[in-house]
Design a protein around this motif. Structure first.
Motif, PDB file in Angstrom:
ATOM      1  N   THR A   1      13.772  14.952  47.549  1.00 57.35           N
ATOM      2  CA  THR A   1      13.487  13.590  47.993  1.00 57.35           C
ATOM      3  C   THR A   1      12.415  13.594  49.081  1.00 57.35           C
ATOM      4  O   THR A   1      11.501  12.766  49.075  1.00 57.35           O
ATOM      5  N   GLU A   2      12.505  14.536  50.002  1.00 57.64           N
ATOM      6  CA  GLU A   2      11.489  14.668  51.045  1.00 57.64           C
ATOM      7  C   GLU A   2      10.140  15.030  50.436  1.00 57.64           C
ATOM      8  O   GLU A   2       9.092  14.512  50.856  1.00 57.64           O
TER       9      GLU A   2
ATOM     10  N   GLN B   1       8.975  14.132  47.641  1.00 55.12           N
ATOM     11  CA  GLN B   1       8.385  12.966  46.993  1.00 55.12           C
ATOM     12  C   GLN B   1       7.510  12.159  47.956  1.00 55.12           C
ATOM     13  O   GLN B   1       6.618  11.430  47.518  1.00 55.12           O
ATOM     14  N   LYS B   2       7.733  12.293  49.250  1.00 55.15           N
ATOM     15  CA  LYS B   2       6.900  11.585  50.227  1.00 55.15           C
ATOM     16  C   LYS B   2       5.472  12.122  50.245  1.00 55.15           C
ATOM     17  O   LYS B   2       4.544  11.414  50.655  1.00 55.15           O
ATOM     18  N   TYR B   3       5.317  13.368  49.820  1.00 53.09           N
ATOM     19  CA  TYR B   3       4.003  14.016  49.862  1.00 53.09           C
ATOM     20  C   TYR B   3       3.404  14.235  48.477  1.00 53.09           C
ATOM     21  O   TYR B   3       2.193  14.462  48.346  1.00 53.09           O
TER      22      TYR B   3
ATOM     23  N   GLN C   1       1.431  20.838  54.222  1.00 47.14           N
ATOM     24  CA  GLN C   1       2.549  19.901  54.159  1.00 47.14           C
ATOM     25  C   GLN C   1       3.817  20.577  53.655  1.00 47.14           C
ATOM     26  O   GLN C   1       4.913  20.337  54.175  1.00 47.14           O
TER      27      GLN C   1
END
Length: 449
Positions: free
Chosen positions: A94-95, A97-99, A134
């Motif tokens: 899920t984290e 997916q932010k990048y 990232q």
């Protein structure tokens, strides 16, 4: 007694028990796992151990977390069965997916004259891009900061048995020696994820990677560059690859919309060193010499090369001998016995430390798969341990886990190195763009690299 003493392992109970019980508790507590190297695969393994409640420590050569924020290289595409699967196991998808940049999976191919042009991929490919920086920061932030020991550059490792210990060798006998003069030992498991020039690899095999005769020279094109719009037209939100004339030109968009440019050339390893043809100590003069190398290329590609911003960085391409991972039972491993992979109890390798090869589009995926597979093998063994802790029985279980992991890793490593050889051969071939276009056209889009 051990069940009572185990309460001492909780910080809330510290100081409650007598020195004798503390010694019993310490003896009953598993030693930490040592992870040498804080790159994507080492940190993925650390995160998996963190979630499982297994004690560990990461030894990282960078001086600090701030130093780790500096240049980390280009962008990476994570496949569903590689990096994505590892992040799901680590509870970080899920984290991620932010990048994740799904639009960045598009690829443009052409030869050095602009022929055989093809653009493929895009939002429909499940291989999103993420900047290497990232990815590493996301992984670092997923584990407690005290788990990482910074400025710990490994100089070497050795197996040094304690005189009072008459038992079999284990990870506890592996001594790690660092540049600052300190040494560490007494671990439950020692994992090397310290890259192509791994110092931990030396206890497993004396083999060193060999130079392939090819190297990448890296630069950038920023949004203010006169050729920025041309780079957008060339690579869009993803990647561009032009090949031929014994050279290649790779352009890839980063998350900040700048572009990393990799100029791939053939030459001696000394080519970019002082006095070499492309001496990077004199960046201005080197720029002109690189332009000369690309003078036979099409004008639109030559203009990109001429506009690349420094500072230039050289990435010589090295690889291990693929025979290191060939199966002996098929008589394919004809390496001298002393160079073969030796099972060292309690010690193993991940990623480039285990199987560095030339780029094939799957490096980080294979490395993160290594981390996931090793963890799964450990988990399968340790969940059968039951109550209490027995150091000798634990060492046996860990050794079984390592053997199972390496049995899985070897064929993947062998295939990866061979794939890289084929990819580089095609990239530098006269008709490389045509061949690559034909191969990718026959490959399902979600499997393309």
């Amino acid at each position: 007694m051990l069940r009572q003493a185990s309460k001492f392992l909780c910080p809330l109970h510290r100081g409650t028990y007598s020195p004798q019980i503390r010694r019993i508790a310490a003896a009953a507590k598993p030693a930490p796992v040592a992870i040498v190297g804080g790159g994507p695969c080492g940190l993925t393994f650390a995160r998996l151990l963190e979630r499982a409640g297994v004690d560990y420590v990461v030894f990282e050569r960078d001086a600090s977390f701030t130093a780790a924020q500096k240049f980390q290289g280009g962008t990476l595409d994570l496949g569903p069965e590689g990096g994505q699967a590892a992040l799901k196991s680590a509870g970080l998808f899920t984290e991620f997916q932010k990048y994740a940049r799904y639009e960045g999976s598009c690829l443009t191919i052409q030869d050095f004259k602009g022929n055989h042009y093809e653009r493929m991929g895009g939002d429909d490919r499940d291989r999103p891009e993420i900047d290497r920086f990232q990815l590493r920061q996301m992984l670092l932030q997923s584990i407690p900061e005290q788990r990482v020991k910074w400025n710990m550059k490994l100089l070497g490792a050795e197996i040094q048995k304690r005189e009072q210990d008459s038992g079999s060798t284990s990870a506890a006998d592996c001594v790690l020696r660092f540049e600052d003069g300190t040494s560490e030992r007494g671990f439950r498991l020692v994992v090397g994820s310290d890259g192509a020039w791994s110092k931990l690899r030396q206890v497993i095999t004396p083999m060193e990677p060999t130079y392939t005769g090819r190297l990448f020279i890296e630069g950038a094109i920023s949004p203010g560059n006169p050729q920025y719009n041309a780079a957008v037209a060339l690579a869009g939100p993803g990647n561009s690859l032009a090949t031929g004339n014994h050279q290649a030109l790779c352009v890839q968009q980063m998350s900040d919309r700048s572009y990393r440019v990799y100029m791939a050339v053939e030459g001696p390893e000394s080519m970019t060193r002082p006095g070499g043809q492309l001496d990077l100590s004199n960046q201005e003069e080197t720029c002109g010499r690189i332009n000369e190398l690309y003078s036979p290329w099409a004008p639109h590609l030559r203009d990109i090369v001429a506009a690349v911003e420094g500072p230039y960085r050289a990435w010589p391409l090295f690889q291990l001998d693929e025979r290191l991972f060939a199966r002996a039972e098929e008589n394919k491993n004809d390496l001298p016995h002393e160079e073969r992979w030796k099972r060292v109890p309690g010690v193993t390798l991940l990623g480039d430390a285990a199987h560095v090869g030339v780029p094939n589009g799957e490096g980080v995926n294979h490395a993160m798969t290594d981390a996931r597979k090793l963890f799964e093998c450990l988990e399968a063994e340790l969940k059968e341990a039951g109550e209490g802790f027995d150091q000798k029985a634990d060492a046996v279980r860990i050794e079984r886990a390592i053997s199972a992991y390496e049995a899985d890793m070897f064929p993947r490593a062998h295939e990866s190195i061979r794939d890289g050889i084929g990819m580089m051969g095609m990239m530098f071939a006269k008709d490389g763009a045509k061949k690559m276009k034909e191969i990718l056209a026959q490959t399902p889009q979600d499997a393309q690299t």
